[in-house]
Design a protein around this motif. Structure first.
Motif, PDB file in Angstrom:
ATOM      1  N   LEU A   1      14.900  18.267 -25.807  1.00  0.00           N
ATOM      2  CA  LEU A   1      15.041  16.813 -25.819  1.00  0.00           C
ATOM      3  C   LEU A   1      13.911  16.238 -24.977  1.00  0.00           C
ATOM      4  CD1 LEU A   1      18.915  16.336 -25.365  1.00  0.00           C
ATOM      5  CD2 LEU A   1      17.563  16.175 -27.482  1.00  0.00           C
ATOM      6  N   LYS A   2      13.145  15.340 -25.552  1.00  0.00           N
ATOM      7  CA  LYS A   2      11.949  14.854 -24.890  1.00  0.00           C
ATOM      8  C   LYS A   2      12.271  14.023 -23.643  1.00  0.00           C
ATOM      9  CE  LYS A   2       8.868  14.828 -28.886  1.00  0.00           C
ATOM     10  NZ  LYS A   2       7.947  14.034 -29.723  1.00  0.00           N
ATOM     11  N   VAL A   3      11.375  14.128 -22.657  1.00  0.00           N
ATOM     12  CA  VAL A   3      11.475  13.337 -21.426  1.00  0.00           C
ATOM     13  C   VAL A   3      10.080  12.870 -21.044  1.00  0.00           C
ATOM     14  CG1 VAL A   3      13.557  14.417 -20.498  1.00  0.00           C
ATOM     15  CG2 VAL A   3      11.314  15.445 -20.046  1.00  0.00           C
ATOM     16  N   GLY A   4      10.015  11.910 -20.130  1.00  0.00           N
ATOM     17  CA  GLY A   4       8.742  11.339 -19.721  1.00  0.00           C
ATOM     18  C   GLY A   4       8.395  10.147 -20.579  1.00  0.00           C
ATOM     19  N   TYR A   5       7.129  10.033 -20.981  1.00  0.00           N
ATOM     20  CA  TYR A   5       6.659   8.911 -21.808  1.00  0.00           C
ATOM     21  C   TYR A   5       6.975   7.578 -21.126  1.00  0.00           C
ATOM     22  CZ  TYR A   5       6.621  12.627 -25.303  1.00  0.00           C
ATOM     23  OH  TYR A   5       6.405  13.811 -25.975  1.00  0.00           O
ATOM     24  N   ARG A   6       6.584   7.456 -19.865  1.00  0.00           N
ATOM     25  CA  ARG A   6       6.909   6.253 -19.103  1.00  0.00           C
ATOM     26  C   ARG A   6       5.988   6.159 -17.892  1.00  0.00           C
ATOM     27  NH1 ARG A   6      12.612   7.979 -16.027  1.00  0.00           N
ATOM     28  NH2 ARG A   6      11.705   9.682 -14.798  1.00  0.00           N
ATOM     29  N   VAL A   7       6.072   5.051 -17.193  1.00  0.00           N
ATOM     30  CA  VAL A   7       5.429   4.867 -15.898  1.00  0.00           C
ATOM     31  C   VAL A   7       6.529   4.691 -14.865  1.00  0.00           C
ATOM     32  CG1 VAL A   7       3.935   3.380 -14.496  1.00  0.00           C
ATOM     33  CG2 VAL A   7       3.338   3.856 -16.883  1.00  0.00           C
ATOM     34  N   THR A   8       6.430   5.441 -13.775  1.00  0.00           N
ATOM     35  CA  THR A   8       7.445   5.354 -12.732  1.00  0.00           C
ATOM     36  C   THR A   8       6.851   4.733 -11.465  1.00  0.00           C
ATOM     37  OG1 THR A   8       6.984   7.627 -12.008  1.00  0.00           O
ATOM     38  CG2 THR A   8       8.763   7.308 -13.598  1.00  0.00           C
ATOM     39  N   ARG A   9       7.744   4.236 -10.627  1.00  0.00           N
ATOM     40  CA  ARG A   9       7.353   3.597  -9.374  1.00  0.00           C
ATOM     41  C   ARG A   9       7.983   4.358  -8.215  1.00  0.00           C
ATOM     42  NH1 ARG A   9       7.638  -2.888  -7.917  1.00  0.00           N
ATOM     43  NH2 ARG A   9       7.635  -2.694  -5.631  1.00  0.00           N
ATOM     44  N   VAL A  10       7.178   4.716  -7.240  1.00  0.00           N
ATOM     45  CA  VAL A  10       7.624   5.473  -6.077  1.00  0.00           C
ATOM     46  C   VAL A  10       7.317   4.665  -4.822  1.00  0.00           C
ATOM     47  CG1 VAL A  10       7.308   7.595  -4.738  1.00  0.00           C
ATOM     48  CG2 VAL A  10       7.231   7.681  -7.242  1.00  0.00           C
TER      49      VAL A  10
ATOM     50  N   GLU B   1       0.815  -1.212   0.000  1.00  0.00           N
ATOM     51  CA  GLU B   1       0.000   0.000   0.000  1.00  0.00           C
ATOM     52  C   GLU B   1       0.853   1.268   0.000  1.00  0.00           C
ATOM     53  OE1 GLU B   1       0.735  -1.124   4.277  1.00  0.00           O
ATOM     54  OE2 GLU B   1       0.071  -2.187   2.469  1.00  0.00           O
ATOM     55  N   ASN B   2       2.158   1.124   0.172  1.00  0.00           N
ATOM     56  CA  ASN B   2       3.075   2.271   0.124  1.00  0.00           C
ATOM     57  C   ASN B   2       3.711   2.451  -1.253  1.00  0.00           C
ATOM     58  OD1 ASN B   2       2.862   3.090   2.911  1.00  0.00           O
ATOM     59  ND2 ASN B   2       4.030   1.251   3.427  1.00  0.00           N
ATOM     60  N   THR B   3       3.332   1.611  -2.211  1.00  0.00           N
ATOM     61  CA  THR B   3       3.885   1.687  -3.567  1.00  0.00           C
ATOM     62  C   THR B   3       2.972   2.515  -4.456  1.00  0.00           C
ATOM     63  OG1 THR B   3       4.878  -0.512  -3.309  1.00  0.00           O
ATOM     64  CG2 THR B   3       4.678   0.353  -5.552  1.00  0.00           C
ATOM     65  N   LEU B   4       3.566   3.511  -5.090  1.00  0.00           N
ATOM     66  CA  LEU B   4       2.820   4.466  -5.911  1.00  0.00           C
ATOM     67  C   LEU B   4       3.288   4.357  -7.352  1.00  0.00           C
ATOM     68  CD1 LEU B   4       0.815   6.868  -5.184  1.00  0.00           C
ATOM     69  CD2 LEU B   4       2.829   8.330  -5.219  1.00  0.00           C
ATOM     70  N   PHE B   5       2.340   4.299  -8.290  1.00  0.00           N
ATOM     71  CA  PHE B   5       2.671   4.316  -9.709  1.00  0.00           C
ATOM     72  C   PHE B   5       2.182   5.618 -10.328  1.00  0.00           C
ATOM     73  CE2 PHE B   5       2.592  -0.247  -8.791  1.00  0.00           C
ATOM     74  CZ  PHE B   5       3.812  -0.637  -9.347  1.00  0.00           C
ATOM     75  N   ILE B   6       3.011   6.223 -11.203  1.00  0.00           N
ATOM     76  CA  ILE B   6       2.697   7.500 -11.839  1.00  0.00           C
ATOM     77  C   ILE B   6       2.834   7.357 -13.348  1.00  0.00           C
ATOM     78  CG2 ILE B   6       3.297   9.944 -12.038  1.00  0.00           C
ATOM     79  CD1 ILE B   6       4.586   9.783  -9.288  1.00  0.00           C
TER      80      ILE B   6
ATOM     81  N   GLU C   1       6.671   9.998   3.470  1.00  0.00           N
ATOM     82  CA  GLU C   1       7.846  10.496   2.763  1.00  0.00           C
ATOM     83  C   GLU C   1       8.211   9.553   1.617  1.00  0.00           C
ATOM     84  OE1 GLU C   1       9.091  13.405   3.432  1.00  0.00           O
ATOM     85  OE2 GLU C   1       7.907  13.712   5.252  1.00  0.00           O
ATOM     86  N   VAL C   2       8.843  10.101   0.596  1.00  0.00           N
ATOM     87  CA  VAL C   2       9.312   9.303  -0.535  1.00  0.00           C
ATOM     88  C   VAL C   2      10.675   8.729  -0.209  1.00  0.00           C
ATOM     89  CG1 VAL C   2      10.076   9.397  -2.935  1.00  0.00           C
ATOM     90  CG2 VAL C   2       7.995  10.595  -2.233  1.00  0.00           C
ATOM     91  N   ILE C   3      10.832   7.426  -0.379  1.00  0.00           N
ATOM     92  CA  ILE C   3      12.124   6.793  -0.097  1.00  0.00           C
ATOM     93  C   ILE C   3      12.817   6.295  -1.360  1.00  0.00           C
ATOM     94  CG2 ILE C   3      11.503   6.190   2.263  1.00  0.00           C
ATOM     95  CD1 ILE C   3      10.966   3.344   1.326  1.00  0.00           C
ATOM     96  N   SER C   4      12.078   6.151  -2.480  1.00  0.00           N
ATOM     97  CA  SER C   4      12.719   5.790  -3.739  1.00  0.00           C
ATOM     98  C   SER C   4      11.819   6.166  -4.896  1.00  0.00           C
ATOM     99  CB  SER C   4      13.064   4.296  -3.792  1.00  0.00           C
ATOM    100  OG  SER C   4      11.897   3.502  -3.927  1.00  0.00           O
ATOM    101  N   HIS C   5      12.458   6.388  -6.058  1.00  0.00           N
ATOM    102  CA  HIS C   5      11.734   6.778  -7.265  1.00  0.00           C
ATOM    103  C   HIS C   5      12.530   6.254  -8.450  1.00  0.00           C
ATOM    104  CE1 HIS C   5      11.014  10.134 -10.423  1.00  0.00           C
ATOM    105  NE2 HIS C   5      10.025   9.258 -10.508  1.00  0.00           N
ATOM    106  N   LYS C   6      11.919   5.411  -9.275  1.00  0.00           N
ATOM    107  CA  LYS C   6      12.645   4.843 -10.404  1.00  0.00           C
ATOM    108  C   LYS C   6      11.677   4.483 -11.528  1.00  0.00           C
ATOM    109  CE  LYS C   6      12.667   0.276  -8.168  1.00  0.00           C
ATOM    110  NZ  LYS C   6      13.536  -0.795  -7.617  1.00  0.00           N
ATOM    111  N   PRO C   7      12.187   4.355 -12.748  1.00  0.00           N
ATOM    112  CA  PRO C   7      11.321   3.951 -13.865  1.00  0.00           C
ATOM    113  C   PRO C   7      10.767   2.541 -13.640  1.00  0.00           C
ATOM    114  CG  PRO C   7      13.389   4.879 -14.665  1.00  0.00           C
ATOM    115  CD  PRO C   7      13.561   4.668 -13.194  1.00  0.00           C
ATOM    116  N   PHE C   8       9.525   2.358 -14.057  1.00  0.00           N
ATOM    117  CA  PHE C   8       8.907   1.039 -14.013  1.00  0.00           C
ATOM    118  C   PHE C   8       8.709   0.497 -15.425  1.00  0.00           C
ATOM    119  CE2 PHE C   8       4.905  -1.566 -13.638  1.00  0.00           C
ATOM    120  CZ  PHE C   8       5.488  -2.637 -12.983  1.00  0.00           C
ATOM    121  N   ILE C   9       8.179   1.328 -16.330  1.00  0.00           N
ATOM    122  CA  ILE C   9       8.029   0.942 -17.733  1.00  0.00           C
ATOM    123  C   ILE C   9       8.536   2.090 -18.604  1.00  0.00           C
ATOM    124  CG2 ILE C   9       6.476   0.120 -19.543  1.00  0.00           C
ATOM    125  CD1 ILE C   9       4.443  -0.553 -17.399  1.00  0.00           C
TER     126      ILE C   9
END
Length: 372
Positions: A305-314, A290-295, A320-328
């Protein structure tokens, strides 16, 4: 005013074998080991999703749109994971991106109105006439599309984006998140100084509200960060138009700043365009709770230069946020994209649903432990 057109008795059927007709290059998407992504529905300009359970267990998925101006319902008839039945609910609406469900009722937001379709989940083949919940919303179309969700308190939450890139509006409701009592029409402020939030969710345990916010444009490639925010009480101000991200003063309005502004829990990077967000509420994904967030990051439109176009996992802990990384990743090929994630939602089986308005698709992400 747009003409609201219902489509009673009309059912469109898409067979699972036809869902890949656009031949989307799903093999280009990169996911962590053990995860798989499939297209499970084709929906033109798919934006926000909302799901309602049915006695049969498969559920109904409602999908709003922006440019398409329509709302559809999807059903997985045989439980194979593909939404093989599609029911048109309404069309000719003004940017109906926002959809939410309470019981069997569907709520749909236009720019200046919110409608209720009573008992729709039981009447997909013959949609009822919509009931007007409110028409007391601004009619500005710039950032005027809505995101809708019912909160744990039973109120209907929605955003009203700034009617500009950067401005100071006389109408206090612009650049805010509000909530609506759908029974008596009362509106209350939840958060102010929020330039354009197109995604919010509540922590399943502590019920705090987490929301994304799209930062202003034309301050260069790298300023200001788009944001992930958290609030536990109504009435807080998150800085716009005076201060952006973590203390970046606006070149035009920064000199007018006064008072205390809430800092984001996470800077997501400039121009990534974070939209839908959800806390994971299934059992299928390993090391997710329940502490895992998808964006869903929709992706930049005016960065060199383009950025984004992805799903990230927090990952979060105690607010508080303890990690943030790409998921897809993989919807972006160099400087060209073939898809743009919009919304994320946990399905009944613990898989993750993702809408894509550019590819016109609904994806399902599943996890299967590798066998040796």
């Amino acid at each position: 005013m747009n003409n609201l057109r219902l489509i009673p008795g009309l059912t469109l059927l898409f067979l699972a074998s036809n869902l890949q007709a656009r031949d989307l290059p799903l093999d280009e998407l990169q996911l962590p080991a053990g995860f798989q992504i499939d297209q499970v529905a084709a929906v033109n300009n798919a934006r926000q999703m909302a799901r309602v359970d049915t006695p049969e267990g498969q559920g109904i998925l409602f999908v709003g749109s922006r440019r398409a101006g329509k709302v559809v319902a999807l059903r997985d008839k045989n439980g194979d994971g593909y939404y093989d039945q599609q029911y048109p609910i309404a069309r000719g609406l003004d940017l109906p991106t926002g959809v939410a469900v309470r019981g069997n009722d569907l709520y749909v937001a236009e720019v200046d109105k919110i409608w209720r379709y009573p008992d729709l989940a039981k009447r997909l083949e013959n949609p009822p006439a919509p009931q007007l919940v409110t028409d007391r919303l601004p009619d500005e179309s710039h950032h005027g599309w809505k995101y809708l969700k019912f909160g744990p308190d039973g109120w209907l939450y929605f955003n009203i984006g700034a009617p500009c890139n950067i401005c100071l509006s006389q109408d206090r409701r612009f650049a805010s998140i509000l909530r609506l009592n759908v029974d008596n029409g009362e509106q209350q402020f939840v958060a102010e100084g929020v330039r354009n939030s197109v995604g919010f969710t509540w922590h399943p345990v502590d019920k705090s509200l987490w929301f994304t916010d799209n930062g202003r444009d034309h301050m260069g490639d790298d300023l200001p960060d788009d944001e992930l925010n958290r609030t536990t009480q109504p009435g807080l101000h998150f800085g716009y138009p005076y201060v952006h991200a973590d203390g970046v003063a606006d070149p035009r309005f920064g000199r007018l700043a006064s008072g205390t502004y809430q800092k984001p829990k996470l800077g997501l990077g400039a121009h990534v365009a974070p939209l839908g967000v959800t806390f994971y509420q299934g059992q299928q994904f390993p090391k997710a709770s329940e502490n895992t967030l998808f964006i869903a990051e929709h992706g930049s439109w005016n960065r060199s230069l383009k950025v984004g176009y992805r799903v990230t996992r927090v990952e979060t802990r105690d607010g508080e946020v303890i990690s943030h990384k790409p998921f897809i990743t993989g919807w972006l090929r160099g400087q060209r994209h073939w898809g743009r994630p919009v919304d994320v939602l946990t399905d009944h089986d613990g898989s993750l649903l993702i809408s894509d308005d550019y590819a016109g698709a609904i994806y399902r992400v599943t996890y299967k432990q590798a066998t040796r």
